[in-house]
Enzyme design. Structure first.
Site, short mmCIF file in Angstrom:
data_model
loop_
_atom_site.label_atom_id
_atom_site.label_comp_id
_atom_site.label_asym_id
_atom_site.label_seq_id
_atom_site.Cartn_x
_atom_site.Cartn_y
_atom_site.Cartn_z
N ARG A 1 0.54 -2.25 -10.76
CA ARG A 1 -0.69 -2.40 -10.38
C ARG A 1 -1.43 -1.84 -11.15
O ARG A 1 -1.74 -1.68 -11.92
CB ARG A 1 -0.34 -0.96 -9.04
CG ARG A 1 0.24 -1.23 -7.75
CD ARG A 1 0.86 0.26 -7.33
NE ARG A 1 0.18 0.79 -6.82
CZ ARG A 1 -0.07 1.84 -5.79
NH1 ARG A 1 0.70 2.82 -5.92
NH2 ARG A 1 -0.99 2.19 -5.16
N HIS A 2 -2.51 -2.01 -10.14
CA HIS A 2 -4.30 -1.43 -10.97
C HIS A 2 -4.47 -0.02 -11.33
O HIS A 2 -3.53 0.43 -10.71
CB HIS A 2 -5.58 -1.91 -10.03
CG HIS A 2 -4.92 -0.94 -9.10
ND1 HIS A 2 -5.48 0.69 -8.71
CD2 HIS A 2 -4.82 -1.36 -7.59
CE1 HIS A 2 -5.32 0.36 -7.34
NE2 HIS A 2 -4.81 -0.13 -6.60
N HIS B 1 -1.19 -4.80 -6.01
CA HIS B 1 -1.94 -3.78 -5.13
C HIS B 1 -0.66 -3.53 -4.70
O HIS B 1 0.17 -4.31 -5.12
CB HIS B 1 -2.93 -4.17 -4.35
CG HIS B 1 -4.61 -4.94 -4.47
ND1 HIS B 1 -5.64 -3.13 -5.16
CD2 HIS B 1 -4.38 -5.66 -5.27
CE1 HIS B 1 -6.18 -4.26 -5.05
NE2 HIS B 1 -5.68 -5.61 -5.23
N ASN C 1 -7.55 6.15 -4.75
CA ASN C 1 -6.60 6.85 -4.99
C ASN C 1 -7.50 8.69 -5.20
O ASN C 1 -6.15 8.73 -4.35
CB ASN C 1 -6.06 6.00 -5.69
CG ASN C 1 -5.26 4.28 -6.41
OD1 ASN C 1 -4.93 4.09 -6.96
ND2 ASN C 1 -5.22 4.25 -5.24
N GLU D 1 -5.46 -6.43 -1.73
CA GLU D 1 -4.33 -5.41 -1.23
C GLU D 1 -4.73 -5.36 0.60
O GLU D 1 -5.67 -6.20 1.39
CB GLU D 1 -5.34 -3.82 -0.91
CG GLU D 1 -4.65 -2.81 -0.55
CD GLU D 1 -3.08 -2.88 -1.16
OE1 GLU D 1 -2.51 -4.09 -0.64
OE2 GLU D 1 -2.38 -2.08 -1.13
N ARG E 1 -10.98 -2.81 -9.13
CA ARG E 1 -9.54 -2.29 -9.68
C ARG E 1 -8.82 -3.33 -10.69
O ARG E 1 -8.24 -2.62 -11.42
CB ARG E 1 -9.10 -1.08 -8.93
CG ARG E 1 -8.38 -1.50 -6.77
CD ARG E 1 -8.31 -0.98 -6.74
NE ARG E 1 -7.64 -1.01 -5.08
CZ ARG E 1 -7.85 -1.36 -4.40
NH1 ARG E 1 -9.01 -2.00 -3.94
NH2 ARG E 1 -7.31 -1.78 -2.89
O1 F6P Z 1 -2.85 3.43 -1.32
C1 F6P Z 1 -3.64 2.96 -2.01
C2 F6P Z 1 -2.54 1.02 -1.07
O2 F6P Z 1 -2.95 0.39 -2.25
C3 F6P Z 1 -4.20 1.58 0.26
O3 F6P Z 1 -5.42 0.46 -0.61
C4 F6P Z 1 -3.37 0.66 0.96
O4 F6P Z 1 -3.55 0.20 2.22
C5 F6P Z 1 -2.07 1.31 0.69
O5 F6P Z 1 -1.67 1.28 -0.71
C6 F6P Z 1 -0.39 0.12 1.16
O6 F6P Z 1 0.53 0.94 0.59
P1 F6P Z 1 0.77 1.94 2.54
O7 F6P Z 1 1.21 0.62 3.11
O8 F6P Z 1 2.30 2.21 2.26
O9 F6P Z 1 -0.03 2.37 3.38
#
Ligand code: F6P
Length: 523
Positions: free
Chosen positions: A309-310, A445, A316, A380, A360
């Site tokens: 991941r970044h 991501h 975050n 993402e 990122r």
């Molecule tokens: O929180 C970091 C992230 O990359 C968000 O940008 C993204 O929406 C999320 O994780 C995805 O994870 P989840 O599907 O568990 O919400």
């Protein structure tokens, strides 16, 4: 899309002799020998990488893509694949990678949500023999002589097994399956003609033959070694030496009658040395073309796939999702430390780095001095109207949506955004290109890497959105014959934990498995 059709059967160019046992002994190591994938396609040019020149289409026919998913801000149904019904009949001598190709193809299509099942005739043979022994006390001899075409009774039995297996496959397709893989040698014209005639009786079901040809002694030896070392039930009570000897004799029995596909009217694909060369004949429509294109891109060259991941981002730290924020101070430290970690791992070997278009990931790769490519497809998961919010804010503003997502995360699509399914669909070209590539580092991501990781480890869809992909950790996957080995390297640079487990449910156990699976008795 037809190839030239020689009139006389072509015998396999390379035949493994008993004296080649040394080759087999060294084979698993030899599997790591450099082989250069050429990817030449008799029907066209080398496939252009996605993102660079766009995908190539194999079929001249208009494609028939599945109906796109519909709906916003709720659970979205799976695309309707009910019309897709294919018998994929394998063709090839033993130890030519048929099971490898079937297994890879099954995983790929399952990841795309097609219902795929392998019907392994060897497994049916063993389970029938077991039943016979239990009922009558008679133990069938399944050593090499059983596979000789001079053994009239055994030949009759083997033909009957292949037919029964095909019946089961057709029934399974009629009950809703999409692609049934008939995993047998199907190595004579007569056998293929029978399959063709049987499938022709079924409206809406088509048959494609997939021939796996292999004339690289190292690959054959590796396949023989795998057969005798991976717990194959045929050799469960046999010493490795005797197993090798018998298996090579079995191959010779098949070589004596083998006829490569030359029947001009058949739909078929011929793959030589797993992806070095591909021939496609009468491949029509969307799914068939997809299968062909996927198989063309495979290779056996040893390589590593790194996922990271970044580094920790400012969003975050604030608990916000989505956005395009820069790295935090700790994220920047991770970016600085990454080159040494990668170098320690692969030394001077070539590597290509893929990032998304979001800053990122680009910042995280900034100190890496390798060829870099940015992919929009690696951005993402789009959180739509929730982009830039914290999970708590989303729960307050859209309580129903939030609950829906917790209940069925894979199928939930954010209002104005995406679901995990949407992401899988958009990542398909990435998978296709990944299969073609050598060493790759993807700086991605959380949601994106979950989808890619699930493909390589064949993880169930319901578990996919909960896979743990922590920050500041490099995951190294090493593809093996029937799966991937995995190592994880976590750098000692703190970062927030962005993983949100499924409420009131245990974290799914991720089982990385790279051994061959022997299909259960009903296959
Ligand atoms: O929180 C970091 C992230 O990359 C968000 O940008 C993204 O929406 C999320 O994780 C995805 O994870 P989840 O599907 O568990 O919400």
């Amino acid at each position: 899309m037809a190839e030239q059709n020689p009139t006389s059967p072509v015998r396999p160019a390379f035949q493994l002799e008993l004296q080649d046992l040394d080759l087999v002994d060294n084979a698993l190591a030899t599997q790591n020998k450099e082989t250069t994938p050429v990817h030449s396609l008799e029907i066209g040019t080398r496939p252009t990488p996605f993102g660079a020149g766009g995908p190539i289409r194999l079929a001249s026919q208009a494609s028939t893509p599945p109906r796109s998913v519909v709906g916003i801000g709720g659970k979205v149904a799976k695309p309707d694949y009910s019309e897709a019904k294919i018998v994929l009949a394998m063709v090839g001598l033993p130890a030519r990678g048929k099971s490898y190709l079937s297994n890879k193809l099954m995983r790929y299509l399952q990841w795309l949500e097609y219902d795929v099942k392998v019907f392994n005739v060897g497994q049916l043979r063993r389970s029938r023999a077991k039943q016979k022994k239990e009922q009558s006390g008679v133990k069938e001899d399944h050593t090499a002589s059983y596979f000789s075409h001079n053994n009239v009774e055994a030949t009759r039995l083997r033909d009957a097994l292949a037919e029964d297996s095909l019946e089961m496959l057709i029934n399974w397709l009629k009950a809703g399956g999409n692609v049934g893989i008939h995993d047998a040698t199907n190595s004579t014209r007569a056998r293929r003609a029978k399959i063709e005639a049987r499938v022709a009786k079924e409206k809406g079901i088509v048959v494609i033959f997939l021939e796996s040809v292999c004339d690289d002694p190292a690959i054959i030896a590796a396949n023989v070694a795998l057969k005798v070392s991976s717990g194959d039930p045929d050799y469960k009570d046999t010493s490795p030496e005797d197993a090798k000897r018998d298996f090579i004799r079995r191959i010779k029995e098949y070589e004596a009658v083998y006829e490569t596909i030359t029947e001009p009217h058949l739909s078929y694909l011929r793959i030589t040395n797993v992806g070095n060369q591909a021939t496609a004949c009468r491949i029509h429509g969307y799914l068939q073309s997809r299968i062909a294109f996927y198989l063309m891109n495979l290779h056996l060259k040893p390589r590593s796939i790194f996922f990271s991941r970044h580094g920790e981002s400012q969003f975050n730290v604030e608990g916000k999702i989505g956005g395009d924020s820069p790295l935090s101070e700790r994220g920047l430290r991770y970016a600085s430390a990454l080159p040494d970690l990668i170098k320690d791992n692969i030394g001077d070997a070539p590597l290509t780095v893929w990032t998304s278009t979001l800053q990122r990931t680009i910042q995280t790769g900034q100190h890496l001095s390798y060829t870099k490519l940015t992919w929009k497809s690696l951005d993402e998961l789009d959180a739509g109207v929730c982009d830039g919010m914290t999970y708590e804010e989303i729960e307050q503003a859209y309580p129903e949506d939030f609950a829906n997502r917790d209940e069925d995360k894979f199928n939930y699509r954010y209002r104005g955004g995406e679901s995990y399914r949407d992401v899988v669909i958009r990542l398909e070209p990435v998978i296709m290109e990944l299969e073609r590539q050598d060493n790759i580092l993807i700086i991605g991501h959380q949601a994106i890497l979950r989808c890619l990781y699930a493909y390589f480890h064949n993880l169930p869809q319901a578990d996919l959105p909960y896979i743990k992909i922590p920050l500041h950790t490099v995951i190294k996957l090493t593809p093996k014959a029937y799966g991937c080995d995995e190592e994880r390297y976590t750098l000692p640079i703190g970062a927030v934990d962005t993983h949100r487990p499924k409420p009131k449910a245990p974290q799914p156990e991720v089982k990385a498995y790279s051994g061959r699976e022997y299909y259960d008795g009903n296959a």
